[in-house]
Motif scaffolding. Structure first.
Motif, PDB file in Angstrom:
ATOM      1  N   THR A  90       0.839  -1.200   0.000  1.00  0.00           N
ATOM      2  CA  THR A  90       0.000   0.000   0.000  1.00  0.00           C
ATOM      3  C   THR A  90       0.873   1.249   0.000  1.00  0.00           C
ATOM      4  N   ALA A  91       0.645   2.109  -0.985  1.00  0.00           N
ATOM      5  CA  ALA A  91       1.450   3.317  -1.144  1.00  0.00           C
ATOM      6  C   ALA A  91       0.935   4.097  -2.342  1.00  0.00           C
ATOM      7  N   VAL A  92       1.439   5.300  -2.475  1.00  0.00           N
ATOM      8  CA  VAL A  92       1.272   6.038  -3.726  1.00  0.00           C
ATOM      9  C   VAL A  92       2.425   5.643  -4.637  1.00  0.00           C
ATOM     10  N   TYR A  93       2.100   5.255  -5.831  1.00  0.00           N
ATOM     11  CA  TYR A  93       3.109   4.805  -6.790  1.00  0.00           C
ATOM     12  C   TYR A  93       3.342   5.905  -7.829  1.00  0.00           C
ATOM     13  N   TYR A  94       4.616   6.207  -8.053  1.00  0.00           N
ATOM     14  CA  TYR A  94       5.019   7.252  -8.975  1.00  0.00           C
ATOM     15  C   TYR A  94       5.864   6.676 -10.107  1.00  0.00           C
ATOM     16  N   CYS A  95       5.625   7.172 -11.297  1.00  0.00           N
ATOM     17  CA  CYS A  95       6.532   6.858 -12.388  1.00  0.00           C
ATOM     18  C   CYS A  95       7.463   8.053 -12.587  1.00  0.00           C
ATOM     19  N   ALA A  96       8.631   7.775 -13.136  1.00  0.00           N
ATOM     20  CA  ALA A  96       9.625   8.813 -13.321  1.00  0.00           C
ATOM     21  C   ALA A  96      10.501   8.485 -14.518  1.00  0.00           C
ATOM     22  N   ALA A  97      11.086   9.531 -15.088  1.00  0.00           N
ATOM     23  CA  ALA A  97      11.933   9.394 -16.272  1.00  0.00           C
ATOM     24  C   ALA A  97      13.359   9.803 -15.951  1.00  0.00           C
ATOM     25  N   LEU A  98      14.284   8.999 -16.428  1.00  0.00           N
ATOM     26  CA  LEU A  98      15.718   9.187 -16.178  1.00  0.00           C
ATOM     27  C   LEU A  98      16.446   9.152 -17.515  1.00  0.00           C
ATOM     28  N   LEU A  99      17.258  10.137 -17.783  1.00  0.00           N
ATOM     29  CA  LEU A  99      18.045  10.104 -19.017  1.00  0.00           C
ATOM     30  C   LEU A  99      18.766   8.762 -19.113  1.00  0.00           C
ATOM     31  N   ARG A 100      18.663   8.129 -20.252  1.00  0.00           N
ATOM     32  CA  ARG A 100      19.090   6.746 -20.386  1.00  0.00           C
ATOM     33  C   ARG A 100      20.585   6.554 -20.113  1.00  0.00           C
ATOM     34  N   SER A 101      21.382   7.591 -20.324  1.00  0.00           N
ATOM     35  CA  SER A 101      22.822   7.465 -20.080  1.00  0.00           C
ATOM     36  C   SER A 101      23.141   7.352 -18.598  1.00  0.00           C
ATOM     37  N   TYR A 102      22.196   7.689 -17.748  1.00  0.00           N
ATOM     38  CA  TYR A 102      22.429   7.628 -16.310  1.00  0.00           C
ATOM     39  C   TYR A 102      21.876   6.368 -15.674  1.00  0.00           C
ATOM     40  N   TYR A 103      21.304   5.492 -16.496  1.00  0.00           N
ATOM     41  CA  TYR A 103      20.655   4.314 -15.927  1.00  0.00           C
ATOM     42  C   TYR A 103      21.605   3.529 -15.029  1.00  0.00           C
ATOM     43  N   GLY A 104      22.789   3.232 -15.524  1.00  0.00           N
ATOM     44  CA  GLY A 104      23.718   2.426 -14.750  1.00  0.00           C
ATOM     45  C   GLY A 104      24.321   3.151 -13.564  1.00  0.00           C
ATOM     46  N   LEU A 105      24.127   4.455 -13.506  1.00  0.00           N
ATOM     47  CA  LEU A 105      24.719   5.245 -12.426  1.00  0.00           C
ATOM     48  C   LEU A 105      23.780   5.427 -11.251  1.00  0.00           C
ATOM     49  N   GLY A 106      22.541   5.031 -11.421  1.00  0.00           N
ATOM     50  CA  GLY A 106      21.654   5.236 -10.279  1.00  0.00           C
ATOM     51  C   GLY A 106      20.182   5.094 -10.563  1.00  0.00           C
ATOM     52  N   TYR A 107      19.785   4.011 -11.212  1.00  0.00           N
ATOM     53  CA  TYR A 107      18.372   3.830 -11.523  1.00  0.00           C
ATOM     54  C   TYR A 107      17.513   3.733 -10.272  1.00  0.00           C
ATOM     55  N   SER A 108      18.091   3.374  -9.143  1.00  0.00           N
ATOM     56  CA  SER A 108      17.300   3.217  -7.925  1.00  0.00           C
ATOM     57  C   SER A 108      17.279   4.477  -7.063  1.00  0.00           C
ATOM     58  N   ARG A 109      17.943   5.503  -7.514  1.00  0.00           N
ATOM     59  CA  ARG A 109      18.056   6.727  -6.714  1.00  0.00           C
ATOM     60  C   ARG A 109      17.094   7.768  -7.251  1.00  0.00           C
TER      61      ARG A 109
END
Length: 126
Positions: A90-109
């Motif tokens: 149970t929570a509010v779920y948010y979607c977000a966009a990350l520049l693809r070049s940064y995926y490996g640098l912090g997709y979980s941040r």
């Protein structure tokens, strides 16, 4: 840029929901996409992320194979299929966009992400 998340609702434990997030105003394939959630009184936490092509996916440990993230670049939409839901989801779920070049640098941040949707409430009853 606009990210519109929808598909939340009230479901019983063990049930399922499919969240969608439609993106506009950006070149969708330039971005990886993520889902985060925030429960009352808790910090926002990472749920899942997917690379720009859909070839890479990553999940938080608590997902434990219950959720699947996917995207349809032709529709500028990212999805989160959630199965075997638990009350603690149970929570509010948010979607977000990350520049693809940064995926490996912090997709979980969450601070790495550039754009956020408004959130959709998911409530799982016991």
């Amino acid at each position: 840029v606009q990210l519109q998340a929808f598909g939340g609702g009230l479901v019983q434990a063990g049930g399922f929901l499919r969240l969608s997030c439609a993106a506009s105003g950006l070149t969708f394939t330039r971005y990886a996409m993520g889902w985060f959630r925030q429960a009352p009184g808790k910090e926002r936490e990472f749920v899942a992320a997917i690379g720009w092509s859909g070839g890479s996916t990553d999940y938080a440990d608590f997902v434990q194979g219950r959720f699947t993230i996917s995207r349809d670049n032709a529709k500028n939409t990212v999805y989160l299929q959630m199965n075997r839901l638990k009350p603690e989801d149970t929570a509010v779920y948010y979607c977000a966009a990350l520049l693809r070049s940064y995926y490996g640098l912090g997709y979980s941040r969450h601070e790495r992400y550039d754009y956020w949707g408004q959130g959709t409430q998911v409530t799982v009853s016991s």
